[in-house]
Design a protein around this motif. Structure first.
Motif, PDB file in Angstrom:
ATOM      1  N   TYR A   1       1.099  -1.385   0.012  1.00 22.68           N
ATOM      2  CA  TYR A   1      -0.288  -0.216  -0.151  1.00 22.68           C
ATOM      3  C   TYR A   1       1.342   1.167  -0.014  1.00 22.68           C
ATOM      4  O   TYR A   1       0.892   2.302   0.857  1.00 22.68           O
ATOM      5  N   ASN A   2       1.705   0.762  -0.985  1.00 22.86           N
ATOM      6  CA  ASN A   2       2.835   2.768  -1.171  1.00 22.86           C
ATOM      7  C   ASN A   2       2.123   3.594  -1.321  1.00 22.86           C
ATOM      8  O   ASN A   2       2.875   4.491  -0.263  1.00 22.86           O
ATOM      9  N   GLN A   3       0.844   4.201  -1.602  1.00 22.57           N
ATOM     10  CA  GLN A   3       0.047   5.383  -1.764  1.00 22.57           C
ATOM     11  C   GLN A   3      -0.283   6.038  -0.201  1.00 22.57           C
ATOM     12  O   GLN A   3      -0.603   6.467  -0.636  1.00 22.57           O
ATOM     13  N   ALA A   4      -0.026   4.815   0.684  1.00 27.35           N
ATOM     14  CA  ALA A   4      -0.793   5.671   1.692  1.00 27.35           C
ATOM     15  C   ALA A   4       0.388   5.019   2.812  1.00 27.35           C
ATOM     16  O   ALA A   4       0.372   5.579   4.237  1.00 27.35           O
ATOM     17  N   ALA A   5       1.686   4.514   2.818  1.00 25.74           N
ATOM     18  CA  ALA A   5       2.389   4.761   3.857  1.00 25.74           C
ATOM     19  C   ALA A   5       3.103   5.779   3.845  1.00 25.74           C
ATOM     20  O   ALA A   5       3.464   6.670   2.930  1.00 25.74           O
ATOM     21  N   PHE A   6       3.703   5.909   4.815  1.00 34.25           N
ATOM     22  CA  PHE A   6       4.814   6.899   5.235  1.00 34.25           C
ATOM     23  C   PHE A   6       5.710   6.168   6.227  1.00 34.25           C
ATOM     24  O   PHE A   6       5.607   5.262   6.606  1.00 34.25           O
ATOM     25  N   ALA A   7       6.799   7.117   6.305  1.00 33.04           N
ATOM     26  CA  ALA A   7       8.658   6.688   7.005  1.00 33.04           C
ATOM     27  C   ALA A   7       9.118   8.167   7.666  1.00 33.04           C
ATOM     28  O   ALA A   7       8.383   9.220   7.646  1.00 33.04           O
ATOM     29  N   ARG A   8       9.354   7.131   9.471  1.00 29.83           N
ATOM     30  CA  ARG A   8       9.994   8.476  10.393  1.00 29.83           C
ATOM     31  C   ARG A   8      10.835   7.864  10.904  1.00 29.83           C
ATOM     32  O   ARG A   8      11.213   6.508  11.242  1.00 29.83           O
ATOM     33  N   LEU A   9      12.237   9.388  10.792  1.00 31.07           N
ATOM     34  CA  LEU A   9      13.615   8.686  11.530  1.00 31.07           C
ATOM     35  C   LEU A   9      13.804   9.939  12.329  1.00 31.07           C
ATOM     36  O   LEU A   9      13.860  10.594  12.157  1.00 31.07           O
ATOM     37  N   LYS A  10      14.113   8.951  13.541  1.00 28.04           N
ATOM     38  CA  LYS A  10      14.576  10.226  14.373  1.00 28.04           C
ATOM     39  C   LYS A  10      15.614   9.369  14.954  1.00 28.04           C
ATOM     40  O   LYS A  10      15.833   8.555  15.933  1.00 28.04           O
ATOM     41  N   ILE A  11      16.914  10.003  15.505  1.00 25.81           N
ATOM     42  CA  ILE A  11      17.658   9.902  16.067  1.00 25.81           C
ATOM     43  C   ILE A  11      18.988  11.112  16.151  1.00 25.81           C
ATOM     44  O   ILE A  11      18.876  11.729  16.067  1.00 25.81           O
ATOM     45  N   ASN A  12      19.034  11.079  18.106  1.00 23.24           N
ATOM     46  CA  ASN A  12      19.697  11.880  18.655  1.00 23.24           C
ATOM     47  C   ASN A  12      18.888  12.933  17.903  1.00 23.24           C
ATOM     48  O   ASN A  12      19.774  14.272  18.305  1.00 23.24           O
ATOM     49  N   ASN A  13      17.968  13.401  18.819  1.00 19.88           N
ATOM     50  CA  ASN A  13      16.918  14.623  18.728  1.00 19.88           C
ATOM     51  C   ASN A  13      17.042  15.103  17.052  1.00 19.88           C
ATOM     52  O   ASN A  13      16.039  16.533  16.952  1.00 19.88           O
ATOM     53  N   ASN A  14      17.576  14.590  15.912  1.00 24.84           N
ATOM     54  CA  ASN A  14      17.373  14.580  14.604  1.00 24.84           C
ATOM     55  C   ASN A  14      16.329  13.680  14.033  1.00 24.84           C
ATOM     56  O   ASN A  14      16.112  12.627  14.474  1.00 24.84           O
ATOM     57  N   GLU A  15      15.622  14.506  13.306  1.00 24.61           N
ATOM     58  CA  GLU A  15      14.332  13.525  12.716  1.00 24.61           C
ATOM     59  C   GLU A  15      14.285  14.383  11.398  1.00 24.61           C
ATOM     60  O   GLU A  15      14.294  14.970  10.908  1.00 24.61           O
ATOM     61  N   TYR A  16      13.306  12.957  10.482  1.00 27.36           N
ATOM     62  CA  TYR A  16      13.275  12.982   9.250  1.00 27.36           C
ATOM     63  C   TYR A  16      12.550  12.086   8.798  1.00 27.36           C
ATOM     64  O   TYR A  16      12.116  11.006  10.069  1.00 27.36           O
ATOM     65  N   VAL A  17      11.112  12.791   8.245  1.00 24.55           N
ATOM     66  CA  VAL A  17      10.443  12.387   7.701  1.00 24.55           C
ATOM     67  C   VAL A  17       9.714  11.914   6.114  1.00 24.55           C
ATOM     68  O   VAL A  17      10.704  12.731   5.823  1.00 24.55           O
ATOM     69  N   SER A  18       8.989  11.409   6.037  1.00 22.96           N
ATOM     70  CA  SER A  18       8.804  10.850   4.597  1.00 22.96           C
ATOM     71  C   SER A  18       7.704  12.482   3.151  1.00 22.96           C
ATOM     72  O   SER A  18       7.404  12.888   5.362  1.00 22.96           O
ATOM     73  N   GLU A  19       7.101  12.605   2.484  1.00 21.99           N
ATOM     74  CA  GLU A  19       6.955  13.538   2.339  1.00 21.99           C
ATOM     75  C   GLU A  19       5.115  13.018   2.215  1.00 21.99           C
ATOM     76  O   GLU A  19       4.642  14.420   3.200  1.00 21.99           O
ATOM     77  N   ASN A  20       4.724  12.076   2.782  1.00 24.29           N
ATOM     78  CA  ASN A  20       3.167  11.880   3.265  1.00 24.29           C
ATOM     79  C   ASN A  20       2.861  11.423   4.363  1.00 24.29           C
ATOM     80  O   ASN A  20       2.124  11.416   4.889  1.00 24.29           O
TER      81      ASN A  20
END
Length: 296
Positions: A1-20
């Motif tokens: 279900y790629n159209q509804a999926a998202f990802a999030r990475l957080k490490i040492n107070n730095n956060e990275y998220v996908s577009e959706n």
């Protein structure tokens, strides 16, 4: 279900998220990231809408294994990156310290002959203080051997440094570098196999001061002894001879002359000499045309 999926990475107070990424939802899985056995963040993935239940919510077993594997790999990569970063930072601090220190420091590579005997060494690096102490510019000596830079280098330097580079046993000593006309205090140690580093201090001034002090003390001691012994002498010739011997101890190649001045005629006459025979003095008179034994 790629159209509804998202990802999030957080490490040492730095956060990275996908577009959706729109925030937390009920349909998420995550895996922790550890750095040196301490939890430092996480990676998570999820859906923005509900899907049929599978192994773990809407996620397959393989998806759970995948996110755990990614988390472990990120843990290893981050640990290595931070370790390398610390090493670079430590190296920069060390180089700054070395560059600012007043003592000369240089790293060399020992060179051996076919029998494994040290015969030369190559300059690998040095700090500004080493340039100042030796008078050599860093760019002019790096990559060159000491015998290329200083062909008359004494063997004692190569032997001592070779022992350090081969055995790993540190040493400290004082030596005189004749080509530089300087005295150095040197501490040498092995940073790695076949190399040696030296920490050098120019002690020429201190050495010359000590030598001058010793000479002054020796002269004072000699004069004190002479003053006491001359009081016991009565015969003039004994006094002349004693003084001559004393002066010859200090000036072995000198010619010692004693002249007596006649107060009435204002003429002087040689009455005692040492360091040259009479024939040599007469020859000097003949060559110069000047009889210094009869100075008026």
């Amino acid at each position: 279900y790629n159209q509804a999926a998202f990802a999030r990475l957080k490490i040492n107070n730095n956060e990275y998220v996908s577009e959706n990424y729109k925030g937390a939802t009920p349909w998420m899985i995550s895996s922790p990231i550890f750095i040196n056995n301490t939890e430092a963040g996480f990676i998570e993935t999820g859906y923005n809408q509900e899907f049929p239940i599978d192994y773990e919510g809407p996620f397959l077993r393989e998806e759970r294994m995948l996110i755990d594997g990614i988390a472990k790999r990120l843990s290893r990569i981050t640990e290595r990156f931070l370790s390398e970063e610390k090493i670079v930072e430590s190296e920069e601090k060390f180089r700054n310290l070395v560059n600012q220190m007043q003592l000369g420091m240089a790293v060399h590579e020992i060179i051996l002959d076919d029998n494994g005997t040290p015969i030369d060494y190559r300059f690998l690096d040095c700090n500004p203080a080493f340039e100042k102490l030796t008078g050599f510019k860093r760019e002019n000596i790096l990559g060159k051997t000491v015998l290329e830079v200083l062909p008359a280098t004494e063997k004692i330097w190569i032997e001592k440094y070779g022992q350090v580079a081969l055995s790993g046993q540190a040493t400290s000593f004082e030596s005189y570098a004749s080509e530089l006309d300087k005295h150095y205090n040197v501490t040498a140690y092995q940073p790695q196999a076949m190399q040696f580093a030296v920490i050098t201090e120019d002690v020429t001034t201190q050495k010359q001061t000590l030598i001058s002090l010793k000479k002054s003390y020796d002269k004072f001691k000699l004069l004190s002894k002479a003053a006491n012994e001359m009081l016991l002498l009565e015969n003039p010739n004994d006094i002349y001879n004693y003084i001559s011997e004393l002066l010859h101890q200090q000036y072995p190649n000198a010619v010692i002359l004693f002249q007596k001045v006649d107060e009435e005629t204002k003429k002087s006459k040689l009455i005692y000499f040492k360091g040259a025979d009479s024939s040599l003095i007469n020859k000097a008179i003949q060559l110069t045309g000047f009889d210094f034994t009869k100075i008026e």
